[in-house]
Design an enzyme around this catalytic site. Structure first.
Site, PDB file in Angstrom:
ATOM      1  N   SER A  59      34.147  64.441  20.275  1.00 34.65           N
ATOM      2  CA  SER A  59      33.402  65.480  21.099  1.00 34.65           C
ATOM      3  C   SER A  59      34.380  66.044  22.022  1.00 34.65           C
ATOM      4  O   SER A  59      33.304  67.441  22.320  1.00 34.65           O
ATOM      5  CB  SER A  59      32.995  64.213  22.286  1.00 34.65           C
ATOM      6  OG  SER A  59      33.038  63.925  23.192  1.00 34.65           O
TER       7      SER A  59
ATOM      8  N   LYS B 235      35.230  64.270  29.504  1.00 36.27           N
ATOM      9  CA  LYS B 235      34.360  64.951  29.693  1.00 36.27           C
ATOM     10  C   LYS B 235      35.381  66.643  30.102  1.00 36.27           C
ATOM     11  O   LYS B 235      35.605  66.332  31.109  1.00 36.27           O
ATOM     12  CB  LYS B 235      32.918  65.128  29.385  1.00 36.27           C
ATOM     13  CG  LYS B 235      32.276  64.421  28.296  1.00 36.27           C
ATOM     14  CD  LYS B 235      31.702  65.708  27.510  1.00 36.27           C
ATOM     15  CE  LYS B 235      31.218  63.968  26.546  1.00 36.27           C
ATOM     16  NZ  LYS B 235      32.158  62.563  25.966  1.00 36.27           N
TER      17      LYS B 235
END
Length: 155
Positions: free
Chosen positions: A61, A100
């Site tokens: 991701s 993230k």
């Protein structure tokens, strides 16, 4: 999705020769003075030994963005740094770790945003289910796949 695995770190200095020259990505430079000094890699990557860790990324991701984080990369994480907007962080969301980018938008809304646009961002709308564990300060990736894992032992 990206998950992280915390890796125990030997807290002794790890000295490497350091050549303070710039290596051109284009044409090689003419001969320069190639004197070296010693650089403690642990001090560079883990400046707060009792609150800094290496973690291994599992997932893609964060692949494809400016962070350069790929599946299998090692991340140096400092848990003493105060997270700032646009920092890459290790966050706990509903009890699971993820890596993230922490993004602040209008109206003080916060999001965890993956670098890979194939994954959805996560709105931080339930603060009691969210925590920043640490700020990612460095990324270690290998150019020859498969060698990094052979030097790590996760216990």
């Amino acid at each position: 999705m990206c998950q992280v695995v915390i890796i125990p770190v030997l807290r002794k200095p790890a000295w490497f020769r350091f050549y303070d020259i710039r290596v051109p990505a284009g044409f090689p430079s003419p001969a320069e003075d190639h004197q070296s000094t010693k650089l403690d890699l642990n001090r560079l990557l883990l400046p707060h030994p009792d609150a800094s860790y290496l973690v291994r990324v599992m997932g893609d991701s964060m692949t494809g963005g400016e962070s350069g984080i790929r599946d299998g990369a090692l991340l140096a994480v400092d848990c003493l740094l105060q997270p700032q907007p646009d920092d890459v962080v290790i966050a706990s969301v509903a009890g699971e770790f993820t890596v993230k980018r922490l993004v602040k938008r209008r109206n003080d809304a916060w999001f965890l945003v993956p670098d890979n646009p194939s994954y959805p961002e996560i709105a931080i709308d339930a603060p009691d289910m969210f925590d920043v564990w640490g700020v990612v300060t460095h990324v270690v990736t290998e150019t020859r796949r498969g060698r990094l894992g052979s030097h790590l032992r996760v216990s």
